[in-house]
Design a protein around this motif. Sequence first.
Motif, PDB file in Angstrom:
ATOM      1  N   GLU A 273       0.558  -1.073  -0.015  1.00  0.00           N
ATOM      2  CA  GLU A 273       0.074  -0.064  -0.129  1.00  0.00           C
ATOM      3  C   GLU A 273       0.571   1.653   0.021  1.00  0.00           C
ATOM      4  N   THR A 274       2.273   1.454  -0.084  1.00  0.00           N
ATOM      5  CA  THR A 274       3.400   2.668   0.035  1.00  0.00           C
ATOM      6  C   THR A 274       3.932   1.772  -1.298  1.00  0.00           C
ATOM      7  N   ASP A 275       4.882   3.304  -1.786  1.00  0.00           N
ATOM      8  CA  ASP A 275       4.630   2.863  -3.778  1.00  0.00           C
ATOM      9  C   ASP A 275       6.633   1.568  -2.329  1.00  0.00           C
ATOM     10  N   PRO A 276       6.520   0.487  -3.098  1.00  0.00           N
ATOM     11  CA  PRO A 276       7.721   0.156  -2.645  1.00  0.00           C
ATOM     12  C   PRO A 276       8.931   0.592  -3.106  1.00  0.00           C
ATOM     13  N   ALA A 277       9.435   1.192  -4.199  1.00  0.00           N
ATOM     14  CA  ALA A 277      10.483   2.372  -4.391  1.00  0.00           C
ATOM     15  C   ALA A 277      10.891   3.255  -2.502  1.00  0.00           C
ATOM     16  N   ALA A 278       9.820   3.508  -2.684  1.00  0.00           N
ATOM     17  CA  ALA A 278      10.270   4.588  -0.673  1.00  0.00           C
ATOM     18  C   ALA A 278      10.989   3.581   0.133  1.00  0.00           C
TER      19      ALA A 278
END
Length: 318
Positions: A273-278
Amino acid sequence: MSVRSIWWAAAIPGAEAPFDTAHLRVFYPAKPTGSDAERLSGVFPADPVGAPYPVAVIVSGVNVGQEAYRWLAVELASRGYVAVTYDWVGELFGGLKGITPGVELAAAKPDAYGTRATTPSVPVILDALKTMTGPVAGLLDLDNVALIGHSAGGTVILQSARFFPTVKAVAAYGTHTMVATMLGWPAGTVLPAQVDSPVLLMNGENDGVINGSADRYGSSPEKRDPISRTFDEALPDAGGDNVQVTFSGANHFGIVHPVDETAARAFLDLPAETDPAATRAALADVTTAFLDVHLRGASGDVLDKALQNPDIAGIRRR
């Protein structure tokens, strides 16, 4: 900082050919010179300025190839570490073969646990690094080692690190020391971690793989999660040096890039649910800061700053 990599290999004692070799990739800070030797070989010399370099060995999850952790190895090397990934295709459960961190089941049974390491691969990798030739020869600080594990790789390093005296820090993601009842332990048992060094225990809020494996341990997803239990029950009190970090909206494969949907158990995972890159950026910052404190003697303020990342949902210390 320029990062380059070279390959090496290590024989696994007791493993039957052809499943008796681990293939290593060693990432290091490089200093290109523009020489003909570089042009013809593709091999760059290591940058001697930061040597001898502390070493971080990344121990994979089951059937997760080392390329999945290349991003992290490159990040670590760009920040002044030599990072090592490896693939060992060996024995899995039920007679299957696959990529494994190496698990000696007999060493995890009640009559043996705590008497020796549960992984046969890690000590072999550490020994193999002593014999390396090429650009990193003589530039590795093998008395100053970190182990970084994911999933089953995290479990075996938590069960084994104290048997390797050169290990000064342990970092693990999506892992715990709750043990399978098939090995003879009572349901819900959390084994004491075999660590003498500080531990960074990391996890995502949306880990579907650990929940999907709860029946192995005589537990259920509704009960308190095994990662938090490991932090509270398995790790010794380290005066705040042990840290648990929970990443917002991340899943079991938050440390992996790219995720290979054809292998391992990504099909059990929950959506991120969070950008995997972040998540990866926050994980790299926290992990490097933790290693800087415990392998390089940096101030604890370095870690405190990394932990202020907005993509971190929770922090615990003990």
